[in-house]
Enzyme design. Sequence first.
Site, PDB file in Angstrom:
ATOM      1  N   SER A 162       0.850  -1.193   0.000  1.00  0.00           N
ATOM      2  CA  SER A 162       0.000   0.000   0.000  1.00  0.00           C
ATOM      3  C   SER A 162       0.884   1.240   0.000  1.00  0.00           C
ATOM      4  O   SER A 162       1.990   1.221   0.570  1.00  0.00           O
ATOM      5  CB  SER A 162      -0.877   0.017   1.258  1.00  0.00           C
ATOM      6  OG  SER A 162      -1.584   1.246   1.357  1.00  0.00           O
TER       7      SER A 162
ATOM      8  N   TYR B 177      -1.572  -0.774  10.304  1.00  0.00           N
ATOM      9  CA  TYR B 177      -1.673  -1.291   8.933  1.00  0.00           C
ATOM     10  C   TYR B 177      -0.507  -0.786   8.091  1.00  0.00           C
ATOM     11  O   TYR B 177       0.144  -1.549   7.368  1.00  0.00           O
ATOM     12  CB  TYR B 177      -3.013  -0.830   8.361  1.00  0.00           C
ATOM     13  CG  TYR B 177      -3.216  -0.987   6.877  1.00  0.00           C
ATOM     14  CD1 TYR B 177      -3.640  -2.207   6.336  1.00  0.00           C
ATOM     15  CD2 TYR B 177      -3.052   0.098   6.003  1.00  0.00           C
ATOM     16  CE1 TYR B 177      -3.861  -2.345   4.977  1.00  0.00           C
ATOM     17  CE2 TYR B 177      -3.270  -0.030   4.652  1.00  0.00           C
ATOM     18  CZ  TYR B 177      -3.672  -1.246   4.140  1.00  0.00           C
ATOM     19  OH  TYR B 177      -3.893  -1.379   2.787  1.00  0.00           O
TER      20      TYR B 177
HETATM   21  P1  NAP Z   1     -11.561  -5.719   0.199  1.00  0.00           P
HETATM   22  O1  NAP Z   1     -12.435  -5.218  -0.899  1.00  0.00           O
HETATM   23  O2  NAP Z   1     -11.962  -5.464   1.622  1.00  0.00           O
HETATM   24  O3  NAP Z   1     -11.340  -7.303  -0.033  1.00  0.00           O
HETATM   25  C1  NAP Z   1     -10.554  -8.010   0.882  1.00  0.00           C
HETATM   26  C2  NAP Z   1     -10.420  -9.443   0.398  1.00  0.00           C
HETATM   27  O4  NAP Z   1      -9.558 -10.122   1.317  1.00  0.00           O
HETATM   28  C3  NAP Z   1     -11.729 -10.213   0.425  1.00  0.00           C
HETATM   29  O5  NAP Z   1     -11.682 -11.169  -0.622  1.00  0.00           O
HETATM   30  C4  NAP Z   1     -11.706 -10.926   1.785  1.00  0.00           C
HETATM   31  O6  NAP Z   1     -12.461 -12.131   1.827  1.00  0.00           O
HETATM   32  C5  NAP Z   1     -10.228 -11.242   1.875  1.00  0.00           C
HETATM   33  N1  NAP Z   1      -9.732 -11.437   3.219  1.00  0.00           N
HETATM   34  C6  NAP Z   1      -9.778 -10.575   4.269  1.00  0.00           C
HETATM   35  N2  NAP Z   1      -9.169 -11.111   5.329  1.00  0.00           N
HETATM   36  C7  NAP Z   1      -8.742 -12.336   4.957  1.00  0.00           C
HETATM   37  C8  NAP Z   1      -8.038 -13.375   5.604  1.00  0.00           C
HETATM   38  N3  NAP Z   1      -7.669 -13.284   6.887  1.00  0.00           N
HETATM   39  N4  NAP Z   1      -7.745 -14.498   4.904  1.00  0.00           N
HETATM   40  C9  NAP Z   1      -8.115 -14.636   3.609  1.00  0.00           C
HETATM   41  N5  NAP Z   1      -8.780 -13.678   2.939  1.00  0.00           N
HETATM   42  C10 NAP Z   1      -9.091 -12.547   3.611  1.00  0.00           C
HETATM   43  O7  NAP Z   1     -10.080  -5.137   0.089  1.00  0.00           O
HETATM   44  P2  NAP Z   1      -9.270  -4.502  -1.161  1.00  0.00           P
HETATM   45  O8  NAP Z   1      -9.419  -3.040  -1.097  1.00  0.00           O
HETATM   46  O9  NAP Z   1      -9.564  -5.219  -2.411  1.00  0.00           O
HETATM   47  O10 NAP Z   1      -7.782  -4.816  -0.656  1.00  0.00           O
HETATM   48  C11 NAP Z   1      -6.975  -5.820  -1.246  1.00  0.00           C
HETATM   49  C12 NAP Z   1      -5.533  -5.551  -0.869  1.00  0.00           C
HETATM   50  O11 NAP Z   1      -5.172  -4.258  -1.361  1.00  0.00           O
HETATM   51  C13 NAP Z   1      -5.274  -5.512   0.642  1.00  0.00           C
HETATM   52  O12 NAP Z   1      -4.035  -6.088   0.933  1.00  0.00           O
HETATM   53  C14 NAP Z   1      -5.243  -4.023   0.947  1.00  0.00           C
HETATM   54  O13 NAP Z   1      -4.464  -3.738   2.088  1.00  0.00           O
HETATM   55  C15 NAP Z   1      -4.603  -3.502  -0.327  1.00  0.00           C
HETATM   56  N6  NAP Z   1      -4.820  -2.082  -0.576  1.00  0.00           N
HETATM   57  C16 NAP Z   1      -6.072  -1.613  -0.832  1.00  0.00           C
HETATM   58  C17 NAP Z   1      -6.250  -0.252  -1.070  1.00  0.00           C
HETATM   59  C18 NAP Z   1      -7.596   0.356  -1.362  1.00  0.00           C
HETATM   60  O14 NAP Z   1      -7.700   1.600  -1.400  1.00  0.00           O
HETATM   61  N7  NAP Z   1      -8.647  -0.424  -1.596  1.00  0.00           N
HETATM   62  C19 NAP Z   1      -5.141   0.609  -1.021  1.00  0.00           C
HETATM   63  C20 NAP Z   1      -3.886   0.091  -0.760  1.00  0.00           C
HETATM   64  C21 NAP Z   1      -3.735  -1.268  -0.537  1.00  0.00           C
HETATM   65  P3  NAP Z   1     -14.070 -12.151   2.170  1.00  0.00           P
HETATM   66  O15 NAP Z   1     -14.780 -11.689   0.916  1.00  0.00           O
HETATM   67  O16 NAP Z   1     -14.377 -13.564   2.491  1.00  0.00           O
HETATM   68  O17 NAP Z   1     -14.266 -11.200   3.310  1.00  0.00           O
END
Ligand code: NAP
Length: 244
Positions: free
Chosen positions: A143, A157
């Site tokens: 991130s 985080y």
């Molecule tokens: P999201 O929409 O909240 O999706 C999270 C995903 O991770 C879901 O598939 C969830 O499964 C799964 N998950 C959560 N905890 C888990 C665990 N303990 N074991 C296995 N699976 C788990 O998040 P996102 O925004 O797509 O984020 C994806 C990645 O990008 C993360 O690493 C996040 O830190 C990073 N990121 C995101 C952003 C942003 O702005 N969105 C920015 C920087 C970095 P369920 O569907 O079963 O809950």
Amino acid sequence: MPGTVVITGGSRGIGAATAMLAARRGWHVALSYRERPDAARQVVQRCEQAGVRALAVQADVADADDVQRLFDTVGDELGAPNALVNNAGIVGPRQRLEDFATERIERVVAVNLVGTILCTRAAVRRMSVRHGGSGGAIVNVSSRAAVLGSANEYVDYAAAKAGVDTLTVGLSRELAEDGIRVNAVRPGLIDTEIHAPGRLERLSRTSPLGRPGKAEEVAAAILWLLSDEASYTTGALVDVGGGW
Ligand code: NAP
């Protein structure tokens, strides 16, 4: 180099977009999820519609036994993977550090950092040419918070993601002789369910590109890093942050 890719947290958001783009590029896809089987099933169906094999496994990346079962299942059903995307990640509530509950701190570090290490260990044992595998590529989803720090919201985080960055650099050097490239993407503000209500709109207006990113825009960078087009790229931290 399509083959089989394991994508953690592939049921929603960036992981789901990555799974569907990987399928369109010819990868067989194994995704993990934690608590939304219906969402995971839908992603599997979309991948299969692209003509590849796909499966979803309920597995918490922070649980070593779950991770072992995930990779055993992938091996049995799709064959040894040659790619891993460490995407699963969580944030806690927006708070200053002195208000953090102990459980929140432990869980945030466990999922974002320990989970990445556990999944990478399982993958390397199967992918490394040292262990009879064919080599491959790993992409860690870090991130921009690792650089910016997430003050007053999620410093735990941000610190865990900085650990993911360091892991990426170290492993890229450790695993080069194993035939495995290791890189990271560092997304900025991406339109997914991870954000508290209103946060995305408020913050992204002031970013240089003036809008939130789409999950598909992060997926495109991940798929490039997995591909042979990135064959000389390892240890890179690729910002997909709209200028932040
Ligand atoms: P999201 O929409 O909240 O999706 C999270 C995903 O991770 C879901 O598939 C969830 O499964 C799964 N998950 C959560 N905890 C888990 C665990 N303990 N074991 C296995 N699976 C788990 O998040 P996102 O925004 O797509 O984020 C994806 C990645 O990008 C993360 O690493 C996040 O830190 C990073 N990121 C995101 C952003 C942003 O702005 N969105 C920015 C920087 C970095 P369920 O569907 O079963 O809950």
